[in-house]
Write a protein that holds these residues in place. Structure first.
Motif, PDB file in Angstrom:
ATOM      1  N   LEU A 101       0.819  -1.215   0.000  1.00  0.00           N
ATOM      2  CA  LEU A 101       0.000   0.000   0.000  1.00  0.00           C
ATOM      3  C   LEU A 101       0.854   1.267   0.000  1.00  0.00           C
ATOM      4  CD1 LEU A 101      -2.804  -1.012   2.547  1.00  0.00           C
ATOM      5  CD2 LEU A 101      -2.984  -0.885   0.049  1.00  0.00           C
ATOM      6  N   LEU A 102       2.014   1.212   0.670  1.00  0.00           N
ATOM      7  CA  LEU A 102       2.866   2.402   0.784  1.00  0.00           C
ATOM      8  C   LEU A 102       3.908   2.494  -0.319  1.00  0.00           C
ATOM      9  CD1 LEU A 102       3.516   2.567   4.652  1.00  0.00           C
ATOM     10  CD2 LEU A 102       1.757   3.716   3.297  1.00  0.00           C
ATOM     11  N   ASN A 103       3.922   1.541  -1.227  1.00  0.00           N
ATOM     12  CA  ASN A 103       4.894   1.565  -2.329  1.00  0.00           C
ATOM     13  C   ASN A 103       4.360   2.386  -3.496  1.00  0.00           C
ATOM     14  OD1 ASN A 103       7.301   0.863  -3.669  1.00  0.00           O
ATOM     15  ND2 ASN A 103       6.271  -0.815  -4.734  1.00  0.00           N
ATOM     16  N   ARG A 104       4.013   3.608  -3.219  1.00  0.00           N
ATOM     17  CA  ARG A 104       3.480   4.512  -4.236  1.00  0.00           C
ATOM     18  C   ARG A 104       3.612   5.932  -3.706  1.00  0.00           C
ATOM     19  NH1 ARG A 104      -2.210   1.854  -4.435  1.00  0.00           N
ATOM     20  NH2 ARG A 104      -0.859   0.053  -4.049  1.00  0.00           N
ATOM     21  N   TRP A 108       1.284  12.502   2.641  1.00  0.00           N
ATOM     22  CA  TRP A 108       1.552  11.927   3.957  1.00  0.00           C
ATOM     23  C   TRP A 108       2.282  10.584   3.904  1.00  0.00           C
ATOM     24  CZ3 TRP A 108       0.525  15.734   7.129  1.00  0.00           C
ATOM     25  CH2 TRP A 108      -0.537  16.600   6.847  1.00  0.00           C
ATOM     26  N   LEU A 109       2.903  10.257   2.763  1.00  0.00           N
ATOM     27  CA  LEU A 109       3.575   8.962   2.625  1.00  0.00           C
ATOM     28  C   LEU A 109       4.693   8.802   3.650  1.00  0.00           C
ATOM     29  CD1 LEU A 109       4.117   6.297   1.142  1.00  0.00           C
ATOM     30  CD2 LEU A 109       5.544   7.558  -0.475  1.00  0.00           C
ATOM     31  N   LEU A 183       9.529  -3.078   1.480  1.00  0.00           N
ATOM     32  CA  LEU A 183       9.566  -1.902   0.608  1.00  0.00           C
ATOM     33  C   LEU A 183      10.822  -1.918  -0.264  1.00  0.00           C
ATOM     34  CD1 LEU A 183       8.287   1.042   2.841  1.00  0.00           C
ATOM     35  CD2 LEU A 183       7.322   0.292   0.668  1.00  0.00           C
ATOM     36  N   ALA A 184      11.951  -2.284   0.339  1.00  0.00           N
ATOM     37  CA  ALA A 184      13.188  -2.381  -0.436  1.00  0.00           C
ATOM     38  C   ALA A 184      13.077  -3.448  -1.512  1.00  0.00           C
ATOM     39  CB  ALA A 184      14.360  -2.685   0.496  1.00  0.00           C
TER      40      ALA A 184
END
Length: 295
Positions: A101-104, A108-109, A183-184
């Protein structure tokens, strides 16, 4: 020709000497703080006695035989397996979902990534005290249950509920670290694969199943092993939240070793327990290296 060969050998010798000069301090530290303690641990597991004027004496495999016959040890093994398996899957699935979800890019990321990573840098003792306060009989969790007319639960005093509290703490503590690892791994997957999949009409789930998961295979292996090792060496949550109770239901291998060594002063037996834990950890590392080699 001989002059050229001798000059190369001399250069090689100089490089070898230089390498040993730079490696020696690190090797000394490795030997003093890693190899020697492990060797002494093995030796201690074959002895009995305490560090007094009487000293310690050799007993062979007696401590390991005691392990096999000790019901408390098998209860601790069961607790450790239960705790590890109960923590492992959620500690991988939840951070993976968050990482996807946060790979974009969106507003507020950075704040969200920092918020999810915050538990990983929080003191284990401070966080453990916080969990003990949350789940005490008059704590906020039971107060919340009262709103929904759910009877009060003795979270830390019940043999059924105490371990889930420790597992929840472990999952919460691991989310941030594993999220960063995933994420990496996600950012290492070429974007062109997703673009090609979209042109072929693949939906988001198909892209995740056929592109993201295969691309994250090495990352998943690493995260699985590190998470398993983290759970196996857990000490602070048990020490701070439950103390191994109630009725030994949350006692784990590391805490059991601590109890035997510094509670009962049975250092030989404690060393045997620690040796079992070391062997389990080395097996996990071996499986990780073997899997990476196959990859």
């Amino acid at each position: 020709m001989k002059t050229s060969r001798s000059s190369r050998l001399q250069l090689l010798d100089n490089d070898t000497v230089a390498a040993w000069v730079f490696l020696t301090p690190a090797l000394i530290l490795l030997g003093v703080f890693v190899i020697w303690p492990i060797a002494y641990l093995f030796y201690l597991s074959f002895t009995a006695g305490i560090f007094t004027s009487n000293g310690i004496h050799w007993v062979g495999f007696k401590n390991y035989w005691r392990l096999l016959l000790n019901s408390d040890f098998w209860q601790v093994i069961f607790n450790t397996v239960y705790f590890t398996l109960g923590s492992l899957v959620p500690s991988l699935v939840i951070p993976l979902g968050i990482a996807v979800l946060l790979n974009r890019s969106f507003a507020w990321l950075l704040i969200l990534r920092s918020a999810y990573f915050l538990p990983s840098i929080t003191s284990l003792v401070a966080a453990g005290l916080g969990f003990r306060w949350l789940f005490q009989n008059t704590g906020p969790v039971n107060e919340l249950l009262k709103i929904f007319d759910i009877p009060e639960i003795s979270w830390l005093g019940d043999t059924f509920w105490a371990m889930p509290v420790i597992i929840l703490f472990s999952i919460w503590k691991q989310i941030g670290f594993n999220m960063v690892v995933f994420l990496a791994g996600l950012q290492a997957i070429p974007v062109s694969r997703y673009e090609a999949a979209e042109l072929d009409g693949a939906n988001a789930w198909q892209q995740f199943w056929h592109i993201t998961l295969p691309g994250l295979r090495p990352t998943l292996i690493f995260a699985t092993v590190t998470t398993a090792i983290f759970t196996l060496r857990s000490f602070e949550p048990v020490y701070v939240i439950t103390g191994g109770g109630p009725l030994n239901s949350t006692n784990l291998l590391v805490y059991y070793t601590y109890q035997e060594a510094f509670g009962q002063f049975d250092f030989g037996y404690a060393a045997a327990v620690a040796t079992v834990l070391l062997i389990i950890t080395l097996l996990l590392v071996y499986l990780q290296l073997r899997t990476w080699k196959d990859e």
